[in-house]
Design an enzyme around this catalytic site. Sequence first.
Site, PDB file in Angstrom:
ATOM      1  N   TYR A   1      33.830  54.657  47.534  1.00 41.88           N
ATOM      2  CA  TYR A   1      32.723  54.320  48.425  1.00 41.88           C
ATOM      3  C   TYR A   1      32.780  55.134  49.714  1.00 41.88           C
ATOM      4  O   TYR A   1      32.614  54.613  50.815  1.00 41.88           O
ATOM      5  CB  TYR A   1      32.723  52.819  48.748  1.00 41.88           C
TER       6      TYR A   1
ATOM      7  N   TYR B   1      27.798  41.026  41.006  1.00 41.58           N
ATOM      8  CA  TYR B   1      28.538  42.288  40.940  1.00 41.58           C
ATOM      9  C   TYR B   1      29.462  42.225  39.724  1.00 41.58           C
ATOM     10  O   TYR B   1      30.257  41.297  39.583  1.00 41.58           O
ATOM     11  CB  TYR B   1      29.376  42.544  42.206  1.00 41.58           C
TER      12      TYR B   1
ATOM     13  N   ASP C   1      32.379  36.459  33.702  1.00 39.94           N
ATOM     14  CA  ASP C   1      33.130  37.548  34.321  1.00 39.94           C
ATOM     15  C   ASP C   1      34.153  36.929  35.268  1.00 39.94           C
ATOM     16  O   ASP C   1      33.847  36.603  36.412  1.00 39.94           O
ATOM     17  CB  ASP C   1      32.168  38.476  35.061  1.00 39.94           C
TER      18      ASP C   1
ATOM     19  N   LYS D   1      42.025  42.514  37.409  1.00 45.15           N
ATOM     20  CA  LYS D   1      42.652  42.305  38.719  1.00 45.15           C
ATOM     21  C   LYS D   1      44.036  41.662  38.614  1.00 45.15           C
ATOM     22  O   LYS D   1      45.028  42.333  38.448  1.00 45.15           O
ATOM     23  CB  LYS D   1      41.701  41.538  39.630  1.00 45.15           C
TER      24      LYS D   1
END
Length: 421
Positions: free
Chosen positions: A15, A140, A240, A269
């Site tokens: 980013y 997201y 998710d 994660k």
Amino acid sequence: MNWLEIDKEYVWHPYNSLPSKTKILPVTSTHKTSIFLQSGEELIDGMSSWWSAIHGYNNPVLNEALKKQVEIMPHIMFGGIAHEQASLLSKKLVDLTKLHSVFLCDSGSVSVEVALKTAILYQKAKGLKKYKFLALENAYHGDTLGAMSVCDPQNSMHSIYGSYLSENIFTKAPALGFKTDCSEEIKILENNFEKHHNEIAAFILEPIVQGAGGMRIYNPQYLKKARELCTKYDILLIADEIATGFGHTGCMFACEWAEIKPDIMTLGKGLTGGYMTMAAMITSREVSEVISNSEIGVLMHGPTFMANPLACSVANASIDLLLSSSWMQNVNKIQDIFSQELEFAKDLKLVKDVRNIGAIGIIELKDDIYAQKIQDYCVKNGVWIRPFGKLIYSIVAYTIEEKDLRKIVKTMIAAIKSLEK
């Protein structure tokens, strides 16, 4: 050139532009919940490395698992081959999720890609032409093209990549608040199911907490109703749990807050305790059997580093470590401390809202122009956070000491106060 000069000249950070438009901190080592900079400064990690280092850094149990495995088999292709660590990990995930069929892949975004492809194959195997997905506004799910297509259509990267993304259907996100009434959003959801069920392969959502799309905590009743509607209309439910899984919300998986089981779950994660890149897509037995027993016959996806033995070994060690620890009590204590300390931010002029659940603490500002200044202040005062937009937040390792957690929140609040002077 030294390594920092190389970084500045050649390394493209996430980013960011090249060269970077923001300050990049040179890190030389990590230990427990601390980050050490080249300058000698120590920062308390308020981000647990993008929410993955649930046990902190350099945990001796996880270190040993990697050292042991690297001598045995650091990697082997998974096509046509099985190995012990992948089998053990898959059984652990089946036992934890109560699902059945495990696909081990590279990263969270890839696991979402696999989940979307699996949903399409499932519907196709049943003779149905259902290729679209229903997703939440503010969602997201990752940065790859398929995952991006089910991210929020207004505030994500849709505007940049435009027509490259598949066109999907979005429904209003549930109202903010764990106990807030969400009947209006449920009604809109029902209308979308009724109107579009003949073209929707699956409904994908982040259970209980919408992460990078706004750090939004919502009522479990919405999730429960989503399960009912998916069953009614023969639409798969994809949960998710990449960000919420392995205890972040106070339950092992956020779906447990609604006492529901999805058809497909994605994990990442915290799966390896932040040590190795790895994710998983897990389906019900029905999903895998319908695909496997059809003319399609196979799941057409196969990453090179799928089920990497090093990643599997450290994931096994991480799960065992989590289950043998007092993780739930630790997360509940973290939640209580967040709740206590965030109270002091509620009346600040720049603050719109504060909220927390489990190991997640959030301050939402009224404006999105302060993120860099707040980060700079926190770093200067020994705390590492990475705000985005209006959101100043922390998601910490379950092993963090109370004094360090309180310092994180106090420093975040002090940073906001410094802007009000």
